[in-house]
Enzyme design. Structure first.
Site, PDB file in Angstrom:
ATOM      1  N   VAL A   7      10.757   2.555  13.542  1.00  0.00           N
ATOM      2  CA  VAL A   7      11.769   3.253  14.349  1.00  0.00           C
ATOM      3  C   VAL A   7      13.158   2.847  13.871  1.00  0.00           C
ATOM      4  O   VAL A   7      13.440   1.655  13.711  1.00  0.00           O
ATOM      5  CB  VAL A   7      11.657   2.902  15.848  1.00  0.00           C
ATOM      6  CG1 VAL A   7      12.688   3.675  16.665  1.00  0.00           C
ATOM      7  CG2 VAL A   7      10.257   3.162  16.373  1.00  0.00           C
ATOM      8  N   GLY A  29      17.804  16.744   0.118  1.00  0.00           N
ATOM      9  CA  GLY A  29      16.674  15.824   0.237  1.00  0.00           C
ATOM     10  C   GLY A  29      16.578  15.162   1.598  1.00  0.00           C
ATOM     11  O   GLY A  29      15.779  14.255   1.792  1.00  0.00           O
ATOM     12  N   LEU A  73       0.846  -1.198   0.000  1.00  0.00           N
ATOM     13  CA  LEU A  73       0.000   0.000   0.000  1.00  0.00           C
ATOM     14  C   LEU A  73       0.879   1.244   0.000  1.00  0.00           C
ATOM     15  O   LEU A  73       1.480   1.571   1.014  1.00  0.00           O
ATOM     16  CB  LEU A  73      -0.914   0.016   1.231  1.00  0.00           C
ATOM     17  CG  LEU A  73      -1.682  -1.262   1.594  1.00  0.00           C
ATOM     18  CD1 LEU A  73      -2.664  -0.988   2.742  1.00  0.00           C
ATOM     19  CD2 LEU A  73      -2.423  -1.823   0.397  1.00  0.00           C
ATOM     20  N   GLY A  74       0.964   1.903  -1.143  1.00  0.00           N
ATOM     21  CA  GLY A  74       1.775   3.112  -1.250  1.00  0.00           C
ATOM     22  C   GLY A  74       3.037   2.843  -2.045  1.00  0.00           C
ATOM     23  O   GLY A  74       3.868   2.028  -1.654  1.00  0.00           O
ATOM     24  N   GLY A  93       5.500   5.027  -2.812  1.00  0.00           N
ATOM     25  CA  GLY A  93       6.437   6.148  -2.656  1.00  0.00           C
ATOM     26  C   GLY A  93       7.846   5.605  -2.517  1.00  0.00           C
ATOM     27  O   GLY A  93       8.183   4.544  -3.040  1.00  0.00           O
ATOM     28  N   THR A  94       8.676   6.346  -1.763  1.00  0.00           N
ATOM     29  CA  THR A  94      10.078   5.958  -1.600  1.00  0.00           C
ATOM     30  C   THR A  94      10.212   4.557  -1.016  1.00  0.00           C
ATOM     31  O   THR A  94      10.894   3.702  -1.581  1.00  0.00           O
ATOM     32  CB  THR A  94      10.778   6.959  -0.652  1.00  0.00           C
ATOM     33  OG1 THR A  94      10.530   8.281  -1.147  1.00  0.00           O
ATOM     34  CG2 THR A  94      12.263   6.713  -0.603  1.00  0.00           C
ATOM     35  N   ILE A 149      17.779  -0.213  11.239  1.00  0.00           N
ATOM     36  CA  ILE A 149      18.401  -0.756  12.464  1.00  0.00           C
ATOM     37  C   ILE A 149      17.454  -1.716  13.165  1.00  0.00           C
ATOM     38  O   ILE A 149      16.322  -1.348  13.462  1.00  0.00           O
ATOM     39  CB  ILE A 149      18.750   0.386  13.456  1.00  0.00           C
ATOM     40  CG1 ILE A 149      19.594   1.442  12.778  1.00  0.00           C
ATOM     41  CG2 ILE A 149      19.452  -0.173  14.682  1.00  0.00           C
ATOM     42  CD1 ILE A 149      19.758   2.714  13.625  1.00  0.00           C
ATOM     43  N   LYS A 162       8.571   8.091  17.845  1.00  0.00           N
ATOM     44  CA  LYS A 162       9.431   6.914  17.883  1.00  0.00           C
ATOM     45  C   LYS A 162       9.771   6.497  19.315  1.00  0.00           C
ATOM     46  O   LYS A 162       9.755   5.309  19.637  1.00  0.00           O
ATOM     47  CB  LYS A 162      10.708   7.187  17.078  1.00  0.00           C
ATOM     48  CG  LYS A 162      10.442   7.253  15.565  1.00  0.00           C
ATOM     49  CD  LYS A 162      11.644   7.772  14.801  1.00  0.00           C
ATOM     50  CE  LYS A 162      11.412   7.748  13.302  1.00  0.00           C
ATOM     51  NZ  LYS A 162      12.491   8.456  12.577  1.00  0.00           N
ATOM     52  N   GLU A 169      12.365  17.816   4.721  1.00  0.00           N
ATOM     53  CA  GLU A 169      11.170  18.181   3.964  1.00  0.00           C
ATOM     54  C   GLU A 169      11.105  19.703   3.785  1.00  0.00           C
ATOM     55  O   GLU A 169      11.760  20.443   4.504  1.00  0.00           O
ATOM     56  CB  GLU A 169       9.914  17.758   4.741  1.00  0.00           C
ATOM     57  CG  GLU A 169       9.887  16.329   5.183  1.00  0.00           C
ATOM     58  CD  GLU A 169       9.509  15.379   4.071  1.00  0.00           C
ATOM     59  OE1 GLU A 169       8.783  15.804   3.150  1.00  0.00           O
ATOM     60  OE2 GLU A 169       9.962  14.221   4.098  1.00  0.00           O
TER      61      GLU A 169
END
Lengths: 404, 404
Positions: free
Chosen positions: A127, A182, A7-8, A10-11, A131, A200, A185
């Site tokens: 989070v 980048g 779902l999505g 994007g990046t 990692i 987080k 934002e």
């Protein structure tokens, strides 16, 4: 073959598709079967992109398809992510997400639904990017009572603070650099005001203490008021300024949590966490201190964590991976009662060392960095006491908490 | 109630009993049931110690008792540990161990038996003490192809190297200090000659690549030849000397592994791992670089990892936790072909910079630290080439691999 839906696109969504393709063979070996992306949901079209063959605009196609066993939610934000994720879980699908807002707000509820339906809701990527921290907290540190979690959990602010220190530039310039690369934002407030770190640390604290820590309860202060002069003082004191997200269980079992810039010295395990890297320090009552370090964001590192969760779901169909995070609310200690040392700057012509000693008791004077300023470090005092004293100070210029 | 037996009541065994007592309530919450130590096996008696009530000298009491669901092996060494562990697994019991010799030598076989019997063989504590590294490798980094694992895996040697650097003392003095503090054994060879690190990197490599890496195949060099003069040169070069245990997958998918002292600079993530701490750096092809840091040894940290494995066993009765470590042998690259930069010291009166340049090509001359010595860093050359050149050098004093 195990069918999943993303779902999505994007990046992170495109990163997930890329990682599954790039490492398909070894992922298949570890998951026990090949992972196939059957659908990608996005409101946009991507003309010319091969993803169009599996792109859908209607989430119901995914929710209604019993072939889809795992749903990967990488849209961000609470709606419609929450509605989609909840519905997928209710239909017995496993869900993997990288969405910290969703997890911080609805984690306890979604974990409960997954338990009831004997499926899984995993969120390693929410989070610390790539990692491993959620799984270690949930499965590796199970013999310990966690007494502290402190993280540098936001790469953007860590990059800004690192550049300010390395290049002697001010906050605005460093922010603009981060934006042009980048890393930040156009509207940087979620990062620089600490809101991202706050969500987080709420997630990590809920997992560590097994109860709901509401992010709205966490005292949160960003880095936008940190000046290049503060950084100069930090250097003169052999310290660095870092945005810490921290939660600490005190001896009386009360817990406090806060997000705020702090000064630390080289003996702190997070001192060397620079640039866009994240680091998470955990202290347990038997394990002592452990630290996890790596890329806290970025397309591929985050996708790596998402795909690792997909693999875990694939290995645990019809078997809930136990997560201790009850919906019972953990009442945090009133921040006013929490004690810190403070670094304080005041105008010299309105104060004297004697008058400061009268107000603060024992203080440690910092090396002179700016003419007509006195800077000093207080002994440990309660936040409320510091607030009161600030009001009594004339020529107050700023203060930063100190962890040494 | 879940009954377990602890084989060996030494440092770690008594730590396990202590941790289960100290954190019994929270462990019960995470394991889903209370963990009860029904037996402790030891050849010794402990007069006056309450442990006597559950102490047995005959392992068969444990093996024959169907109430014992989990066996904790913390005796060390391969025999009788191997015989006991194998027998326990064959009888369907889960086994947790902290024994690196056992895991390095028999890991693949014992994992296979656990799979066949639908039980578990877990060994988080065998590498890095309390630091979660086995479980992250096995369950968190599953979306990645691991291309490098490099660890500071031995606390004793790290302590010695740290003290040599901080206090300017020689190896023998630092070793004696470590012995007097209980950090080093009376016979320190397993630590200082790198054998301990060698077994640990064999385990991590086997897990990362999913095949058997025999520790006997790993080139192993300890720190006993590192002198205080070497440390002075390292300082002059802005570097530190660390004992690295490393395995690297090269572009052609070949893997080499070695244990050896290396010089690193502050930009290496393991640079700040000092004293008795361990650090493990992992590079994946999508996650990038991650690092794990903590106490690599010690009674309670190691016991914490053992008990976390016990909790995992308790949550996975009759369900094998999949571990990819086949008995198929991974043939390591001949170490002679591996390339490094080398720091080299030679006598000045038998060499000139010109003659050294003739032999090594482009070299970087180190700052002068000792009269009548020339020290330099070579470009990247194969180990075999370095060996050959050493033989041609007159007045050769020593060399250390360089990672910058």
């Amino acid at each position: 073959m195990i069918n999943i839906a993303v779902l999505g696109y994007g990046t992170i969504g495109s990163g997930v598709v890329e990682v599954l393709k790039l490492n398909g063979d070894s992922i298949c070996k570890r998951a026990g079967d090949r992972i196939n992306v059957k659908y990608v949901l996005d409101i946009r079209d991507f003309p010319g992109n091969p993803i169009m063959e599996i792109l859908v605009h209607d989430v119901n196609i995914i929710l209604n398809d019993p072939d889809v066993k795992i749903v990967v939610e990488v849209m961000g934000g609470t709606e419609p992510a929450y509605t989609y994720v909840k519905e997928a879980l209710l239909r017995g699908k496993s869900v993997v997400t990288s969405n910290k807002e969703l997890v911080a707000k609805y984690g306890a509820e979604l974990i409960d639904i997954a338990k009831e339906r004997n499926t899984n809701f995993l969120f390693e990527a929410s989070v610390g990017g790539g990692i491993p921290i959620i799984r270690p907290l949930n499965q590796s540190l199970t013999a310990d009572e966690i007494v502290e979690i402190t993280g540098i959990l936001n790469g953007t602010t860590n990059y800004i603070l690192t550049k300010m220190a390395e290049e002697g530039i001010d906050f605005e310039t460093a922010l603009k650099n981060a934006q042009s690369l980048g890393y930040a934002e156009r509207d940087p407030s979620a990062d620089v005001e600490g809101y991202d770190s706050c969500r987080k640390i709420a997630i990590l604290s809920s997992l560590a203490y097994g109860m709901q820590v509401d992010y709205e309860d966490i005292y949160t202060e960003g880095i936008s008021k940190i000046t290049d002069t503060d950084i100069k003082y930090a250097k003169a004191l052999g310290a660095r300024i870092k945005l810490f997200a921290t939660s600490i269980r005190e001896d009386d079992d009360s817990v406090y949590a806060m997000v705020a810039p702090v000064m630390i010295r080289a003996n702190h395990p997070l001192y060397s966490v620079n640039d866009v890297f994240n680091g998470i320090f955990v202290r347990g009552n038997v394990i002592g201190d452990v630290m996890f370090y790596g890329s806290g964001a970025g397309k591929l590192p985050t996708a790596s964590a998402v795909v690792a969760d997909v693999v875990d779901c694939a290995k645990h169909f019809n078997r809930n991976i136990w997560t201790i995070w009850s919906s019972k609310k953990l009442e945090l200690t009133d921040i006013n009662k929490v004690k810190h040392r403070f670094f304080v700057r005041v105008l010299k012509n309105e104060n004297s060392i004697d008058s400061l000693r009268e107000l603060f008791g024992d203080i440690e004077i910092a090396p002179e960095v700016v003419e007509n300023e006195i800077a000093f470090i207080t002994k440990e005092i309660a936040e409320k006491e510091m607030k009161d004293k600030k009001e009594k100070l004339s020529g107050f210029l700023g203060s930063i908490r100190v962890r040494f």
